[in-house]
Scaffold this motif. Structure first.
Motif, PDB file in Angstrom:
ATOM      1  N   GLU A  89       0.847  -1.163   0.010  1.00  0.00           N
ATOM      2  CA  GLU A  89       0.093  -0.046  -0.044  1.00  0.00           C
ATOM      3  C   GLU A  89       0.803   1.284  -0.159  1.00  0.00           C
ATOM      4  O   GLU A  89       0.774   2.358  -0.489  1.00  0.00           O
ATOM      5  N   TRP A  90       2.061   1.161   0.446  1.00  0.00           N
ATOM      6  CA  TRP A  90       2.964   2.388   0.705  1.00  0.00           C
ATOM      7  C   TRP A  90       4.024   2.345   0.002  1.00  0.00           C
ATOM      8  O   TRP A  90       4.772   1.471  -0.012  1.00  0.00           O
ATOM      9  N   ALA A  91       4.738   3.505  -0.280  1.00  0.00           N
ATOM     10  CA  ALA A  91       6.169   3.556  -1.147  1.00  0.00           C
ATOM     11  C   ALA A  91       7.211   3.508   0.123  1.00  0.00           C
ATOM     12  O   ALA A  91       7.798   4.339   0.340  1.00  0.00           O
ATOM     13  N   VAL A  92       7.560   2.211   0.468  1.00  0.00           N
ATOM     14  CA  VAL A  92       8.250   1.913   1.246  1.00  0.00           C
ATOM     15  C   VAL A  92       9.169   0.660   0.918  1.00  0.00           C
ATOM     16  O   VAL A  92       8.742  -0.279   0.145  1.00  0.00           O
ATOM     17  N   VAL A  93      10.651   0.802   1.432  1.00  0.00           N
ATOM     18  CA  VAL A  93      11.550  -0.175   1.025  1.00  0.00           C
ATOM     19  C   VAL A  93      12.301  -0.525   2.290  1.00  0.00           C
ATOM     20  O   VAL A  93      12.700   0.399   3.099  1.00  0.00           O
ATOM     21  N   GLY A 119      14.760   5.545   8.974  1.00  0.00           N
ATOM     22  CA  GLY A 119      14.644   5.048  10.148  1.00  0.00           C
ATOM     23  C   GLY A 119      14.743   3.708  10.078  1.00  0.00           C
ATOM     24  O   GLY A 119      15.624   2.942   9.477  1.00  0.00           O
ATOM     25  N   VAL A 120      14.248   2.845  11.314  1.00  0.00           N
ATOM     26  CA  VAL A 120      14.188   1.530  11.088  1.00  0.00           C
ATOM     27  C   VAL A 120      12.768   0.966  11.346  1.00  0.00           C
ATOM     28  O   VAL A 120      11.988   1.523  11.751  1.00  0.00           O
ATOM     29  N   ARG A 127       3.020  -5.163   5.847  1.00  0.00           N
ATOM     30  CA  ARG A 127       3.468  -4.744   4.531  1.00  0.00           C
ATOM     31  C   ARG A 127       2.233  -3.892   4.172  1.00  0.00           C
ATOM     32  O   ARG A 127       2.264  -3.437   2.964  1.00  0.00           O
ATOM     33  N   ASP A 128       1.199  -3.661   4.864  1.00  0.00           N
ATOM     34  CA  ASP A 128      -0.012  -3.177   4.644  1.00  0.00           C
ATOM     35  C   ASP A 128       0.077  -1.749   5.396  1.00  0.00           C
ATOM     36  O   ASP A 128      -0.939  -0.837   5.293  1.00  0.00           O
ATOM     37  N   GLU A 129       0.921  -1.431   5.930  1.00  0.00           N
ATOM     38  CA  GLU A 129       1.253  -0.279   6.837  1.00  0.00           C
ATOM     39  C   GLU A 129       2.578   0.572   6.566  1.00  0.00           C
ATOM     40  O   GLU A 129       3.440   0.135   5.705  1.00  0.00           O
ATOM     41  N   CYS A 130       2.338   1.711   6.727  1.00  0.00           N
ATOM     42  CA  CYS A 130       3.557   2.748   6.526  1.00  0.00           C
ATOM     43  C   CYS A 130       4.347   2.975   7.547  1.00  0.00           C
ATOM     44  O   CYS A 130       4.090   2.878   8.626  1.00  0.00           O
ATOM     45  N   VAL A 131       5.712   3.011   7.571  1.00  0.00           N
ATOM     46  CA  VAL A 131       6.586   3.149   8.417  1.00  0.00           C
ATOM     47  C   VAL A 131       6.315   4.550   9.126  1.00  0.00           C
ATOM     48  O   VAL A 131       6.098   5.563   8.846  1.00  0.00           O
ATOM     49  N   GLN A 195      12.119   0.529  23.113  1.00  0.00           N
ATOM     50  CA  GLN A 195      12.694  -0.726  23.587  1.00  0.00           C
ATOM     51  C   GLN A 195      12.585  -1.789  22.585  1.00  0.00           C
ATOM     52  O   GLN A 195      11.629  -2.400  22.093  1.00  0.00           O
ATOM     53  N   PHE A 196      13.761  -2.133  21.786  1.00  0.00           N
ATOM     54  CA  PHE A 196      13.694  -3.369  20.638  1.00  0.00           C
ATOM     55  C   PHE A 196      13.425  -4.541  21.312  1.00  0.00           C
ATOM     56  O   PHE A 196      14.460  -5.004  22.155  1.00  0.00           O
ATOM     57  N   THR A 197      12.513  -5.282  20.631  1.00  0.00           N
ATOM     58  CA  THR A 197      12.411  -6.698  21.096  1.00  0.00           C
ATOM     59  C   THR A 197      12.521  -7.580  20.099  1.00  0.00           C
ATOM     60  O   THR A 197      12.204  -8.814  20.274  1.00  0.00           O
ATOM     61  N   ALA A 198      12.680  -7.117  18.810  1.00  0.00           N
ATOM     62  CA  ALA A 198      12.718  -7.951  17.437  1.00  0.00           C
ATOM     63  C   ALA A 198      13.677  -7.370  16.668  1.00  0.00           C
ATOM     64  O   ALA A 198      14.145  -6.081  17.007  1.00  0.00           O
ATOM     65  N   ALA A 199      14.158  -8.242  15.746  1.00  0.00           N
ATOM     66  CA  ALA A 199      14.916  -7.753  14.932  1.00  0.00           C
ATOM     67  C   ALA A 199      14.550  -6.490  13.906  1.00  0.00           C
ATOM     68  O   ALA A 199      13.535  -6.607  13.659  1.00  0.00           O
ATOM     69  N   VAL A 200      15.434  -5.676  13.626  1.00  0.00           N
ATOM     70  CA  VAL A 200      14.960  -4.358  12.748  1.00  0.00           C
ATOM     71  C   VAL A 200      16.012  -4.103  11.506  1.00  0.00           C
ATOM     72  O   VAL A 200      16.945  -4.831  11.633  1.00  0.00           O
ATOM     73  N   CYS A 201      15.333  -3.457  10.532  1.00  0.00           N
ATOM     74  CA  CYS A 201      15.831  -3.399   9.260  1.00  0.00           C
ATOM     75  C   CYS A 201      16.068  -1.960   8.925  1.00  0.00           C
ATOM     76  O   CYS A 201      14.879  -1.126   9.671  1.00  0.00           O
ATOM     77  N   PRO A 202      16.842  -1.167   8.437  1.00  0.00           N
ATOM     78  CA  PRO A 202      16.900  -0.009   7.820  1.00  0.00           C
ATOM     79  C   PRO A 202      15.656   0.182   6.907  1.00  0.00           C
ATOM     80  O   PRO A 202      15.269  -0.609   6.444  1.00  0.00           O
ATOM     81  N   ALA A 203      14.921   1.316   6.972  1.00  0.00           N
ATOM     82  CA  ALA A 203      13.759   1.539   6.354  1.00  0.00           C
ATOM     83  C   ALA A 203      13.498   2.986   5.906  1.00  0.00           C
ATOM     84  O   ALA A 203      13.856   3.908   6.357  1.00  0.00           O
ATOM     85  N   PHE A 204      12.986   2.991   4.928  1.00  0.00           N
ATOM     86  CA  PHE A 204      12.736   4.127   3.825  1.00  0.00           C
ATOM     87  C   PHE A 204      11.407   4.253   3.379  1.00  0.00           C
ATOM     88  O   PHE A 204      10.899   3.402   2.736  1.00  0.00           O
ATOM     89  N   GLY A 205      11.069   5.439   3.379  1.00  0.00           N
ATOM     90  CA  GLY A 205       9.720   5.837   2.642  1.00  0.00           C
ATOM     91  C   GLY A 205       9.898   7.075   1.690  1.00  0.00           C
ATOM     92  O   GLY A 205      10.741   7.931   2.101  1.00  0.00           O
ATOM     93  N   LEU A 206       9.432   7.152   0.642  1.00  0.00           N
ATOM     94  CA  LEU A 206       9.967   8.201  -0.320  1.00  0.00           C
ATOM     95  C   LEU A 206       8.458   8.432  -1.317  1.00  0.00           C
ATOM     96  O   LEU A 206       7.836   7.507  -1.851  1.00  0.00           O
ATOM     97  N   TRP A 207       8.353   9.725  -1.301  1.00  0.00           N
ATOM     98  CA  TRP A 207       7.068  10.241  -2.011  1.00  0.00           C
ATOM     99  C   TRP A 207       7.525  11.195  -3.278  1.00  0.00           C
ATOM    100  O   TRP A 207       6.383  11.557  -3.894  1.00  0.00           O
ATOM    101  N   ASP A 208       8.529  11.475  -3.425  1.00  0.00           N
ATOM    102  CA  ASP A 208       9.197  12.202  -4.603  1.00  0.00           C
ATOM    103  C   ASP A 208      10.601  11.955  -4.693  1.00  0.00           C
ATOM    104  O   ASP A 208      11.299  11.936  -3.381  1.00  0.00           O
ATOM    105  N   GLY A 209      11.322  12.456  -5.807  1.00  0.00           N
ATOM    106  CA  GLY A 209      12.621  12.459  -5.779  1.00  0.00           C
ATOM    107  C   GLY A 209      13.550  11.249  -5.500  1.00  0.00           C
ATOM    108  O   GLY A 209      12.973  10.026  -5.837  1.00  0.00           O
ATOM    109  N   GLU A 210      14.692  11.309  -4.838  1.00  0.00           N
ATOM    110  CA  GLU A 210      15.595  10.104  -4.750  1.00  0.00           C
ATOM    111  C   GLU A 210      16.125   9.956  -3.278  1.00  0.00           C
ATOM    112  O   GLU A 210      16.434  11.243  -2.740  1.00  0.00           O
TER     113      GLU A 210
END
Length: 224
Positions: A89-93, A119-120, A127-131, A195-210
């Motif tokens: 649903e959202w422009a996230v990777v 962020g993370v 995968r249906d929500e935005c960061v 309070q991190f309790t699970a593994a996290v990944c670098p996260a990025f949302g983008l809605w124009d540009g690069e």
């Protein structure tokens, strides 16, 4: 420090701006998707690429999967390989490394973008929500010429930043914080506590540009 306030998060879905989010149920990523992340990082100096399997159809990866560019129309979802890891649903990777311990630093170059989030996120976030809109992601965002910190749809304004072309992100998993770094000083501009309790990944949302990511870097001296 400004107190958190609830606002209707500005996020774009399928090329359109929405003033509010669907309440949809959170869905877990399948066990097969969980196994397909490349590796888990437990030390420092994380080096990652962007995981194309998680990228929304409006995002194109470039520069050996270290950068993303937003396409207004994006690809027809029917032409994108179906994958349970992909944001629908959202422009996230997400980045292709999971972090479960340690202190890590990376930087992001912003090109011609007026709306993005850095962020993370937990590797298994819906995968249906935005960061930034749930309790499984922590981000610093830029929209309407203003910076903010965001998690669980709670937004805190971040001041005295301006619009730098490149910023740093500092994650300390055990200490429980994510920092936005001014790389010119260098200094931590704002900190998100968690309070991190699970593994996290670098996260990025983008809605124009690069956006272009830079990982495998030494942490600048003087950051605490």
């Amino acid at each position: 420090m400004a107190m958190p306030v609830r606002i209707s998060p500005l996020c774009r879905w399928a090329g359109r701006t929405l003033s509010s989010l669907s309440a949809g149920h959170r869905r877990e990523v399948s066990q097969s998707a969980k196994r397909r992340f490349i590796c888990t990082s437990t030390g420092n100096h994380i080096q990652f690429r962007l995981d194309e399997r998680t990228a929304h159809s409006s995002l194109d990866l470039f520069k050996k999967d270290t950068g993303i560019i937003y396409r207004m129309l994006g690809l027809d979802p029917s032409h994108v390989q179906d994958d349970p890891e992909r944001f629908r649903e959202w422009a996230v990777v997400l980045g292709d490394k999971k972090i479960s311990s340690g202190r890590h630093y990376w930087e992001v170059t912003v090109k011609k973008s007026q709306e993005f989030r850095l962020g993370v996120a937990e590797a298994l976030m819906s995968r249906d929500e935005c960061v930034g809109t749930n309790s499984a992601s922590w981000v610093f965002g830029y929209a309407q010429r203003k910076w903010f910190a965001m998690t669980s749809s709670k937004v805190v304004p971040v001041t005295l930043v301006g619009k730098p072309d490149r910023v740093g992100i500092l994650l300390d998993y055990e200490a429980g914080y994510l920092g936005l770094v001014d790389i010119e000083k260098p200094r931590i501009i704002h900190t998100l506590r968690a309070q991190f309790t699970a593994a996290v990944c670098p996260a990025f949302g983008l809605w124009d540009g690069e956006l272009l990511t830079h990982s495998g870097l030494e942490e600048p001296e003087g950051l605490k």
